[in-house]
Design a protein around this motif. Sequence first.
Motif, mmCIF file in Angstrom:
data_model
loop_
_atom_site.group_PDB
_atom_site.id
_atom_site.type_symbol
_atom_site.label_atom_id
_atom_site.label_comp_id
_atom_site.label_asym_id
_atom_site.label_seq_id
_atom_site.Cartn_x
_atom_site.Cartn_y
_atom_site.Cartn_z
ATOM 1 N N TRP A 172 0.849 -1.191 0.000
ATOM 2 C CA TRP A 172 0.000 0.000 0.000
ATOM 3 C C TRP A 172 0.880 1.235 0.000
ATOM 4 O O TRP A 172 1.748 1.411 0.845
ATOM 5 C CB TRP A 172 -0.937 -0.010 1.202
ATOM 6 C CG TRP A 172 -1.976 -1.070 1.061
ATOM 7 C CD1 TRP A 172 -2.033 -2.275 1.697
ATOM 8 C CD2 TRP A 172 -3.096 -1.058 0.165
ATOM 9 N NE1 TRP A 172 -3.105 -3.011 1.265
ATOM 10 C CE2 TRP A 172 -3.788 -2.289 0.325
ATOM 11 C CE3 TRP A 172 -3.582 -0.125 -0.773
ATOM 12 C CZ2 TRP A 172 -4.932 -2.598 -0.400
ATOM 13 C CZ3 TRP A 172 -4.725 -0.438 -1.491
ATOM 14 C CH2 TRP A 172 -5.397 -1.665 -1.295
ATOM 15 N N HIS A 173 0.630 2.074 -0.978
ATOM 16 C CA HIS A 173 1.402 3.306 -1.144
ATOM 17 C C HIS A 173 0.462 4.338 -1.756
ATOM 18 O O HIS A 173 -0.474 4.002 -2.495
ATOM 19 C CB HIS A 173 2.601 3.048 -2.062
ATOM 20 C CG HIS A 173 3.541 4.203 -2.157
ATOM 21 N ND1 HIS A 173 3.373 5.240 -3.045
ATOM 22 C CD2 HIS A 173 4.684 4.486 -1.461
ATOM 23 C CE1 HIS A 173 4.347 6.105 -2.897
ATOM 24 N NE2 HIS A 173 5.158 5.674 -1.951
ATOM 25 N N ALA A 174 0.709 5.603 -1.457
ATOM 26 C CA ALA A 174 -0.178 6.659 -1.950
ATOM 27 C C ALA A 174 -0.305 6.635 -3.470
ATOM 28 O O ALA A 174 -1.366 6.948 -4.024
ATOM 29 C CB ALA A 174 0.339 8.024 -1.478
ATOM 30 N N TRP A 175 0.783 6.239 -4.161
ATOM 31 C CA TRP A 175 0.723 6.204 -5.625
ATOM 32 C C TRP A 175 -0.361 5.267 -6.130
ATOM 33 O O TRP A 175 -0.970 5.495 -7.186
ATOM 34 C CB TRP A 175 2.088 5.765 -6.180
ATOM 35 C CG TRP A 175 2.073 5.607 -7.665
ATOM 36 C CD1 TRP A 175 2.138 6.599 -8.598
ATOM 37 C CD2 TRP A 175 1.963 4.380 -8.403
ATOM 38 N NE1 TRP A 175 2.071 6.063 -9.865
ATOM 39 C CE2 TRP A 175 1.967 4.708 -9.773
ATOM 40 C CE3 TRP A 175 1.862 3.037 -8.032
ATOM 41 C CZ2 TRP A 175 1.881 3.742 -10.773
ATOM 42 C CZ3 TRP A 175 1.774 2.075 -9.017
ATOM 43 C CH2 TRP A 175 1.787 2.429 -10.369
ATOM 44 N N LEU A 176 -0.628 4.211 -5.375
ATOM 45 C CA LEU A 176 -1.553 3.186 -5.849
ATOM 46 C C LEU A 176 -2.983 3.685 -6.016
ATOM 47 O O LEU A 176 -3.721 3.165 -6.860
ATOM 48 C CB LEU A 176 -1.560 2.001 -4.868
ATOM 49 C CG LEU A 176 -0.694 0.796 -5.209
ATOM 50 C CD1 LEU A 176 -0.810 -0.245 -4.108
ATOM 51 C CD2 LEU A 176 -1.102 0.197 -6.538
ATOM 52 N N PHE A 177 -3.410 4.662 -5.233
ATOM 53 C CA PHE A 177 -4.808 5.061 -5.272
ATOM 54 C C PHE A 177 -5.194 5.602 -6.645
ATOM 55 O O PHE A 177 -6.154 5.129 -7.266
ATOM 56 C CB PHE A 177 -5.091 6.084 -4.171
ATOM 57 C CG PHE A 177 -5.002 5.503 -2.786
ATOM 58 C CD1 PHE A 177 -6.053 4.772 -2.254
ATOM 59 C CD2 PHE A 177 -3.854 5.655 -2.019
ATOM 60 C CE1 PHE A 177 -5.972 4.207 -0.990
ATOM 61 C CE2 PHE A 177 -3.761 5.105 -0.762
ATOM 62 C CZ PHE A 177 -4.827 4.385 -0.238
ATOM 63 N N ARG A 178 -4.454 6.596 -7.133
ATOM 64 C CA ARG A 178 -4.780 7.161 -8.439
ATOM 65 C C ARG A 178 -4.464 6.178 -9.563
ATOM 66 O O ARG A 178 -5.181 6.111 -10.565
ATOM 67 C CB ARG A 178 -4.032 8.473 -8.651
ATOM 68 C CG ARG A 178 -4.475 9.573 -7.695
ATOM 69 C CD ARG A 178 -3.794 10.888 -8.024
ATOM 70 N NE ARG A 178 -4.229 11.382 -9.323
ATOM 71 C CZ ARG A 178 -3.512 12.184 -10.101
ATOM 72 N NH1 ARG A 178 -2.303 12.554 -9.719
ATOM 73 N NH2 ARG A 178 -3.984 12.603 -11.254
ATOM 74 N N ALA A 179 -3.387 5.412 -9.410
ATOM 75 C CA ALA A 179 -3.038 4.437 -10.445
ATOM 76 C C ALA A 179 -4.115 3.359 -10.561
ATOM 77 O O ALA A 179 -4.447 2.911 -11.667
ATOM 78 C CB ALA A 179 -1.684 3.814 -10.134
#
Length: 327
Positions: A172-179
């Motif tokens: 889980w990483h912030a980048w994953l949400f929009r990606a």
Amino acid sequence: MAETGASPLPAIPPPAIPPPATSRAPDSRSPLARAEHFVWLTARVLEQRLFAYHFRGGDPGPVETALDAYRNEDSGYGHALEPDLRGPASQPLHTARALRILDAVGRCGGQRVERVCRYLTSVSTPDGALPLIREGGEAGPAAPFVPVVADPPGELLATGPVVGLLHRNAVWHAWLFRATDFCWQAAESLGSSHPYEVEAAVAFLDTAPDRPRAQAAADRLGRLVRERRLAVLDPDDADAYPVSPGYAPGEHHFPHDYARDPRSLARAWFTDDEMARSLDFLAAEQEGDGGWPVRRRRPAPAPALEARAGVTIEALRTLRAYGRPLG
């Protein structure tokens, strides 16, 4: 000087040769033995270590060590890790391949992947996706089907497999949400597509967190594949199926290309008979030197040879996943 008439030295038996890592060496004519010969004869150290891990009980540590040679200071990967892209610069496609390797050996997590996610954030497009390739001073030559353009757009082809791998490994990483949002939108809106893009969509959907939504999207994609004849269902009549624009002559996709594992959502797209014929074709593709061919365009001899080792390992893994004997 030795004494005249001295007794000869006693015979010392040769040291025992340790047994192989597996309980029994494969038959020299088996697909696995032929592939192993090809890998040791032609492959890079990385693919040699991967082969040892998958088929000879090797440790994942040497795979990680070999992979480190391709890592840059920005925590992306370059140096022709993906053979079709040359040069030292970090690129999303190289980094996606690195994550696939880490996933394959059970090491896709921890601080290493956290740093990779920071790299992915730094190269993402405004919509949170990954471009296929970024231009830059150190970007080396690329295959014709991977064009270098200014301000490249985000692509499902680059983003889907990466997002799918990270979800599968509970990263889980912030980048994953929009990606992830980008992948949902792209996968659910595919209308006119091509096989590699469909593969990328499957890589995302197979591990996307919303399973009912993923199932519905995969069902729609399966209908698209069959309607557009994007999979060769009869290998004996492959020329009757269209080749997508920009692909090499004869660069077809088969059911096993979409469903490399029987647990994939794409497996339901094909009947048991269609999958059996596809796997028969895959097994028969092994060439005389023990390796499997690269069906896409070959920009130069070295990238083609480097790619064949990876293709060979993936062919063996697919056949094994479906219970086909390797020897």
